[in-house]
Design an enzyme around this catalytic site. Structure first.
Site, mmCIF file in Angstrom:
data_model
loop_
_atom_site.group_PDB
_atom_site.id
_atom_site.type_symbol
_atom_site.label_atom_id
_atom_site.label_comp_id
_atom_site.label_asym_id
_atom_site.label_seq_id
_atom_site.Cartn_x
_atom_site.Cartn_y
_atom_site.Cartn_z
ATOM 1 N N GLU A 5 60.989 -41.224 -46.306
ATOM 2 C CA GLU A 5 60.039 -40.736 -47.299
ATOM 3 C C GLU A 5 59.903 -41.766 -48.423
ATOM 4 O O GLU A 5 60.903 -42.236 -48.969
ATOM 5 C CB GLU A 5 60.510 -39.397 -47.862
ATOM 6 C CG GLU A 5 59.826 -38.909 -49.115
ATOM 7 C CD GLU A 5 58.327 -38.757 -48.972
ATOM 8 O OE1 GLU A 5 57.607 -39.127 -49.923
ATOM 9 O OE2 GLU A 5 57.869 -38.282 -47.912
ATOM 10 N N ARG A 17 53.772 -24.542 -52.675
ATOM 11 C CA ARG A 17 54.142 -25.599 -51.735
ATOM 12 C C ARG A 17 55.563 -26.112 -51.997
ATOM 13 O O ARG A 17 56.332 -26.385 -51.069
ATOM 14 C CB ARG A 17 53.143 -26.753 -51.832
ATOM 15 C CG ARG A 17 53.352 -27.855 -50.822
ATOM 16 C CD ARG A 17 52.242 -28.880 -50.937
ATOM 17 N NE ARG A 17 50.949 -28.317 -50.556
ATOM 18 C CZ ARG A 17 50.457 -28.368 -49.313
ATOM 19 N NH1 ARG A 17 51.156 -28.950 -48.359
ATOM 20 N NH2 ARG A 17 49.290 -27.833 -49.038
ATOM 21 N N TYR A 25 44.870 -16.685 -55.590
ATOM 22 C CA TYR A 25 45.884 -15.760 -55.094
ATOM 23 C C TYR A 25 47.184 -16.081 -55.817
ATOM 24 O O TYR A 25 47.321 -17.133 -56.453
ATOM 25 C CB TYR A 25 46.070 -15.898 -53.578
ATOM 26 C CG TYR A 25 46.274 -17.318 -53.098
ATOM 27 C CD1 TYR A 25 47.531 -17.908 -53.098
ATOM 28 C CD2 TYR A 25 45.194 -18.082 -52.667
ATOM 29 C CE1 TYR A 25 47.712 -19.212 -52.680
ATOM 30 C CE2 TYR A 25 45.361 -19.391 -52.245
ATOM 31 C CZ TYR A 25 46.621 -19.953 -52.247
ATOM 32 O OH TYR A 25 46.801 -21.254 -51.840
ATOM 33 N N ASP A 36 48.091 -34.229 -41.490
ATOM 34 C CA ASP A 36 46.950 -34.900 -42.124
ATOM 35 C C ASP A 36 46.791 -36.342 -41.682
ATOM 36 O O ASP A 36 45.716 -36.927 -41.853
ATOM 37 C CB ASP A 36 47.094 -34.858 -43.646
ATOM 38 C CG ASP A 36 46.722 -33.512 -44.239
ATOM 39 O OD1 ASP A 36 46.164 -32.675 -43.507
ATOM 40 O OD2 ASP A 36 46.988 -33.301 -45.432
#
Length: 399
Positions: free
Chosen positions: A34, A108, A217, A295
């Site tokens: 990462e 998230r 939401y 993605d």
């Protein structure tokens, strides 16, 4: 793990971590690289339909997820300026009854944390931070991940889960063919205590109007409201989740919208804006021992609430393909792509279609609004648009 392929994953987002967890639980050795030096809380809310929940429960995350999610009682459509409201369908009990799993909303960062903890529980040293991918290559035996300022990482397979601007994709296939959609998106989080009363109902809401729509939401058990507003504009073409705007800009963009929308924007913690780019589905995203996920290979505009969910499905199907093909890495990756190509392409097209569906220039007319809801949001039409998504079972797809 000794006799199983070593799988390198570039990118520790939701999709990369799901793939890593599924592979580790299947007995494979995984190393995740990462670029971020630390795992910060990036992004805001997203919706998780039953097809994604099925995967997360299969990975043993059900109890942890229920502790951080918010479950709406239903969904509503509202008209942009009048606030006229139609109840659409139940998202709680009906989702479980029809599809076997709930429809939940997350922050998230909360789901990301759960996935990181689960991966580290399987392999404490699997995650390597500050590892910026600058390219990749391969031969007939190994795949290599090039890392800035460090030695190459070498494994039997490499998965590029490095997002919409994927370096792995660009290395394999060159620059992507993207075009500006003509849409920009605003997002922000709002403390529930700061909301006007009519925004505090326990439902997910789509406000639809001429040249724009808003979705909101709750996340974190109702403590925060997640707001995403999308408008037809061409004065901002930066595709970034971290570009900050101002409350004043956002209010101006939603001038004329219902006061409840305006009041919500005024209470944003931090407003962010990004340009929405459209990309056609890729014909292929695998080359030998290297493939893509999420993605990196099927980015889509956020109109179907399936971007992250498709990445989660990818991770499970990828692990199943490796389990089914054993040491045949190229066969596993080829099969993975075959299983995912058509489904993710359909999701891309469905997202693009919803962009047109949500924006209607005549929705200020009550008669037009009623006809719009009676046609576009009639229950059978909704099921036609979503059943193929929600019924999919990535945990049992035949490999």
């Amino acid at each position: 793990m000794a006799d199983k392929p070593i799988v390198l994953i570039a990118g520790a987002g939701i999709g990369g971590l799901t793939a890593a967890l599924a592979l580790l639980k299947a007995g494979f050795n995984v190393e995740i690289y990462e670029q971020a030096p630390e795992l910060a809380e990036i992004g805001a809310g997203f919706q998780m339909s039953a097809n994604g929940m099925r995967v997360l429960y299969a990975l043993g995350l059900g109890e942890a997820i229920e502790a951080i999610a918010w479950q709406p009682s239903g969904k509503e459509i509202r008209i942009w300026n009048t606030g006229q409201t139609w109840k659409l369908f139940d998202l709680g009990a009906e989702s479980v009854a029809r599809y076997g799993y709930p429809y939940l909303m997350f922050h998230r960062g909360d789901l990301h944390r759960i996935l990181v903890e689960a991966v580290r529980a399987e392999k404490p040293d699997a995650l390597h931070l500050g590892a910026n991918c600058i390219g990749c290559d391969q031969d007939d035996r190994k795949a290599r991940l090039r890392i800035e300022g460090a030695e190459d990482a070498v494994g039997d397979a490499l998965i590029g889960a490095d997002g919409v601007h994927s370096t792995i994709r660009q290395t394999l296939f060159g620059p992507d063919d993207r075009s500006f959609s003509g849409l920009i998106a605003w997002r922000g989080l709002v403390d529930a205590a700061a909301l006007p009363d009519e925004m505090a109902r326990p439902v997910g809401v789509n406000w639809v109007g001429p040249g724009g729509h808003v979705v909101h939401y709750f996340v974190r058990h109702g403590a925060l409201l997640n707001f995403v507003g999308i408008l037809e504009k061409d004065d901002w073409q930066v595709e970034s989740w971290t570009a900050q705007g101002t409350v004043e800009e956002c209010l101006a963009d939603f001038s004329g919208w219902h006061e409840a929308i305006q009041a919500t924007i005024r209470n944003f913690q931090t407003p962010y804006k990004w340009a929405l780019m459209r990309r056609e589905p890729m014909d292929r995203w695998t080359e030998g021992r290297i493939s893509l996920l999420g993605d990196a290979c099927h980015p889509m505009v956020p109109m179907l609430a399936q971007g992250a969910v498709m990445a989660i499905e990818d991770g499970m199907v990828l692990a199943r393909c490796f389990s089914g093909f054993g040491s045949d890495v190229e066969g596993a990756l080829s099969r993975y792509e075959d299983l995912r190509r058509d489904r993710t392409a359909r999701a891309i097209r469905g997202s693009n279609e919803n962009a047109d569906r949500f924006h209607n220039s005549q929705l200020g007319d009550p008669a037009v609004a009623q006809k719009y809801v009676d046609t576009e949001w009639q229950p059978d039409r909704v099921r036609d648009r979503y059943d193929w998504i929600f019924t999919y079972d990535a945990t049992s797809v035949e490999v």
